[in-house]
Design a protein around this motif. Structure first.
Motif, PDB file in Angstrom:
ATOM      1  N   PHE A 198       0.842  -1.207   0.000  1.00  0.00           N
ATOM      2  CA  PHE A 198       0.000   0.000   0.000  1.00  0.00           C
ATOM      3  C   PHE A 198       0.875   1.255   0.000  1.00  0.00           C
ATOM      4  O   PHE A 198       0.604   2.208  -0.718  1.00  0.00           O
ATOM      5  N   TRP A 205       2.076   1.886  -3.353  1.00  0.00           N
ATOM      6  CA  TRP A 205       0.988   2.439  -4.162  1.00  0.00           C
ATOM      7  C   TRP A 205       0.876   3.948  -3.940  1.00  0.00           C
ATOM      8  O   TRP A 205       0.685   4.720  -4.884  1.00  0.00           O
ATOM      9  N   MET A 236       1.170   7.033  -6.669  1.00  0.00           N
ATOM     10  CA  MET A 236       0.178   8.095  -6.846  1.00  0.00           C
ATOM     11  C   MET A 236       0.824   9.484  -6.733  1.00  0.00           C
ATOM     12  O   MET A 236       0.427  10.417  -7.410  1.00  0.00           O
ATOM     13  N   SER A 274       3.644  -4.876 -20.460  1.00  0.00           N
ATOM     14  CA  SER A 274       2.797  -4.737 -19.270  1.00  0.00           C
ATOM     15  C   SER A 274       2.024  -6.036 -19.020  1.00  0.00           C
ATOM     16  O   SER A 274       1.891  -6.501 -17.883  1.00  0.00           O
ATOM     17  N   GLY A 276       2.449  -8.996 -15.918  1.00  0.00           N
ATOM     18  CA  GLY A 276       1.357  -9.626 -15.176  1.00  0.00           C
ATOM     19  C   GLY A 276       1.504 -11.139 -15.164  1.00  0.00           C
ATOM     20  O   GLY A 276       1.305 -11.787 -14.138  1.00  0.00           O
ATOM     21  N   LEU A 325       4.077 -12.167 -12.659  1.00  0.00           N
ATOM     22  CA  LEU A 325       3.548 -12.157 -11.289  1.00  0.00           C
ATOM     23  C   LEU A 325       2.700 -13.410 -11.030  1.00  0.00           C
ATOM     24  O   LEU A 325       2.818 -14.049  -9.977  1.00  0.00           O
ATOM     25  N   ARG A 378       5.565  -8.233  -6.625  1.00  0.00           N
ATOM     26  CA  ARG A 378       4.263  -7.556  -6.707  1.00  0.00           C
ATOM     27  C   ARG A 378       4.443  -6.053  -6.876  1.00  0.00           C
ATOM     28  O   ARG A 378       3.733  -5.410  -7.661  1.00  0.00           O
ATOM     29  N   LEU A 403       3.483  -3.736 -10.183  1.00  0.00           N
ATOM     30  CA  LEU A 403       2.681  -2.512 -10.042  1.00  0.00           C
ATOM     31  C   LEU A 403       3.371  -1.345 -10.752  1.00  0.00           C
ATOM     32  O   LEU A 403       2.746  -0.585 -11.492  1.00  0.00           O
ATOM     33  N   HIS A 442       3.135  -1.735 -14.611  1.00  0.00           N
ATOM     34  CA  HIS A 442       1.784  -1.429 -15.113  1.00  0.00           C
ATOM     35  C   HIS A 442       1.523   0.069 -15.042  1.00  0.00           C
ATOM     36  O   HIS A 442       0.917   0.656 -15.935  1.00  0.00           O
ATOM     37  N   PHE A 443       2.004   0.692 -13.958  1.00  0.00           N
ATOM     38  CA  PHE A 443       1.816   2.135 -13.772  1.00  0.00           C
ATOM     39  C   PHE A 443       2.455   2.911 -14.924  1.00  0.00           C
ATOM     40  O   PHE A 443       1.866   3.860 -15.449  1.00  0.00           O
ATOM     41  N   ASP A 461       2.903   1.916 -17.917  1.00  0.00           N
ATOM     42  CA  ASP A 461       2.091   1.757 -19.123  1.00  0.00           C
ATOM     43  C   ASP A 461       0.862   2.661 -19.060  1.00  0.00           C
ATOM     44  O   ASP A 461       0.440   3.218 -20.072  1.00  0.00           O
ATOM     45  N   TYR A 495      -5.845 -10.501 -16.725  1.00  0.00           N
ATOM     46  CA  TYR A 495      -4.785  -9.938 -17.559  1.00  0.00           C
ATOM     47  C   TYR A 495      -5.146 -10.023 -19.030  1.00  0.00           C
ATOM     48  O   TYR A 495      -4.878  -9.101 -19.800  1.00  0.00           O
ATOM     49  N   GLN A 526      -7.185  -0.513 -17.364  1.00  0.00           N
ATOM     50  CA  GLN A 526      -5.898  -0.970 -16.817  1.00  0.00           C
ATOM     51  C   GLN A 526      -5.865  -0.834 -15.301  1.00  0.00           C
ATOM     52  O   GLN A 526      -5.239  -1.651 -14.623  1.00  0.00           O
ATOM     53  N   PHE A 565      -5.220  -4.497 -14.560  1.00  0.00           N
ATOM     54  CA  PHE A 565      -3.764  -4.648 -14.374  1.00  0.00           C
ATOM     55  C   PHE A 565      -3.341  -4.256 -12.963  1.00  0.00           C
ATOM     56  O   PHE A 565      -2.501  -4.903 -12.351  1.00  0.00           O
ATOM     57  N   LEU A 566      -3.919  -3.149 -12.456  1.00  0.00           N
ATOM     58  CA  LEU A 566      -3.471  -2.627 -11.156  1.00  0.00           C
ATOM     59  C   LEU A 566      -4.402  -3.033 -10.016  1.00  0.00           C
ATOM     60  O   LEU A 566      -4.149  -2.700  -8.860  1.00  0.00           O
ATOM     61  N   LYS A 607      -6.689   2.021  -0.904  1.00  0.00           N
ATOM     62  CA  LYS A 607      -6.054   2.108  -2.219  1.00  0.00           C
ATOM     63  C   LYS A 607      -6.949   2.877  -3.196  1.00  0.00           C
ATOM     64  O   LYS A 607      -6.486   3.765  -3.911  1.00  0.00           O
ATOM     65  N   VAL A 643      -6.993   6.628  -2.225  1.00  0.00           N
ATOM     66  CA  VAL A 643      -5.778   7.336  -2.643  1.00  0.00           C
ATOM     67  C   VAL A 643      -5.809   7.569  -4.148  1.00  0.00           C
ATOM     68  O   VAL A 643      -5.436   8.631  -4.642  1.00  0.00           O
ATOM     69  N   MET A 647      -5.750  11.078  -6.143  1.00  0.00           N
ATOM     70  CA  MET A 647      -4.750  11.375  -7.168  1.00  0.00           C
ATOM     71  C   MET A 647      -5.414  11.947  -8.414  1.00  0.00           C
ATOM     72  O   MET A 647      -4.951  12.958  -8.958  1.00  0.00           O
TER      73      MET A 647
END
Lengths: 205, 131
Positions: free
Chosen positions: A26, A29, A33, A79, A83, A86, A177, A181, A184-185, A187, B27, B70, B74-75, B86, B89, B93
């Motif tokens: 978290f 994450w 952001m 991307s 995944g 993972l 993990r 993240l 992917h972010f 992308d 995915y 995504q 994806f996320l 999550k 937040v 954002m």
């Protein structure tokens, strides 16, 4: 009875470990952001300066959409494969994980090389960041994304070395993990660069 | 007592070892959807014959759909247990980014409207004898 107590202890330990990992992820994450705010500032600068070409090339004259589309496909596919890496890691398949990270790394590197060769082509024809406000903001925005990609690639190499050396334990899995993240972010940020910088640029918006 | 503890332990073990968010199906959905949206945007820009204002709206919708797609597939945003920090937040954002970008464009556009034209500026500077 003692068996039950010891089992309870194990359970509590597992829950505590799970909570800690969840908090770490978290926290990561929240970092992602805040990174969005950095990109938002650069997007705002680009939006304001995009027509200030100072006699230099416009976006319409500079960008080749087919070339950008190849870059986009490389990053989007990477991307997806991140995944898959993972997923393999969660199923404790070391070889699969390394394979998918290898594919992700190759695609990410392809993206970065394509981007850098485009940059050097622009600079070679005299359209560097010093040419105009438009080009300064373009190089800063796309370059910052490219820098993130380069850091992600380095992280991926280190991650693969970790997996080879230590296998897929809980700590490695937690880091995988976070890495997925991060990837992917990047992308997700590219969706907006692709649309706002390149598609809108070619349209002359 | 003993059997009860065993059940709790078993539950925890199961929840810890199950991939709680990521699945292959998600995915594949995310990737296929993103491919369709990206190619749609590319083909419309390269070969489409829509007017500019329509294109801006269409491309913005395509980009935002891919963003949401995504985020979910994806996320894994919005797939956590309450309290959904999550998600919170992430929404914050989006708000900050919107204020930052829209605000900058608004202010700078307003300033541009108030700027003197270049010919008037030259005239003004000449009349002021270079300040």
């Amino acid at each position: 009875m003692s068996e039950a107590v010891s089992e309870l202890k194990v359970t509590n330990k597992l829950i505590a470990k799970y909570d800690k990992d969840t908090k770490t992820i978290f926290g990561f994450w929240v970092y992602l952001m805040t990174d969005c705010v950095l990109f938002a500032s650069l997007f705002a600068v680009f939006a304001v300066l995009r027509h200030n070409t100072y006699g230099g090339p416009t976006a319409q004259g500079l960008f080749n959409l087919n070339y950008v589309m190849i870059e986009t496909m490389a990053l989007l596919t990477s991307s997806f494969t991140a995944g898959l890496a993972l997923l393999s890691a969660q199923r404790k398949r070391v070889k699969h994980t390394l394979f998918w990270f290898g594919v992700t790394f190759t695609l990410g590197l392809t993206f970065l090389i394509l981007e850098l060769s485009e940059f050097s082509r622009f600079v070679a024809q005299g359209d560097s960041w010093r040419r105009s406000g438009f080009l300064s903001s373009y190089f800063t925005l796309v370059g910052t994304h490219g820098l993130h990609i380069a850091i992600g690639l380095l992280w991926m190499l280190i991650m693969m070395a970790f997996i080879l050396k230590r296998g897929l334990n809980d700590t490695t899995l937690k880091r995988i993990r976070m890495l997925s993240l991060f990837w992917h972010f990047l992308d997700v940020v590219w969706i907006f660069i692709f649309t706002i910088v390149y598609l809108f640029g070619v349209l002359g918006v | 007592m003993k059997s009860q503890t065993r059940t709790v332990a078993a539950d925890v073990m199961v929840s810890l070892h199950q991939p709680e968010e990521a699945t292959l199906k998600k995915y594949v959905i995310g990737f296929t959807g993103s491919l369709v949206l990206t190619f749609g945007a590319y083909l419309l820009t390269q070969y489409g014959a829509l007017s500019k204002p329509v294109m801006i709206i269409v491309l913005a919708i395509l980009a935002l759909s891919q963003f949401v797609l995504q985020l979910i597939y994806f996320l894994h945003v919005g797939k956590e247990f309450s309290p959904r920090l999550k998600l919170l937040v992430t929404i914050f954002m989006v708000l900050i980014v919107f204020i930052l970008v829209a605000g900058s464009i608004w202010i700078m556009d307003n300033l541009k409207g108030r700027m003197m034209s270049q010919s008037n500026m030259v005239k003004y500077m000449n009349s002021q004898n270079g300040l």
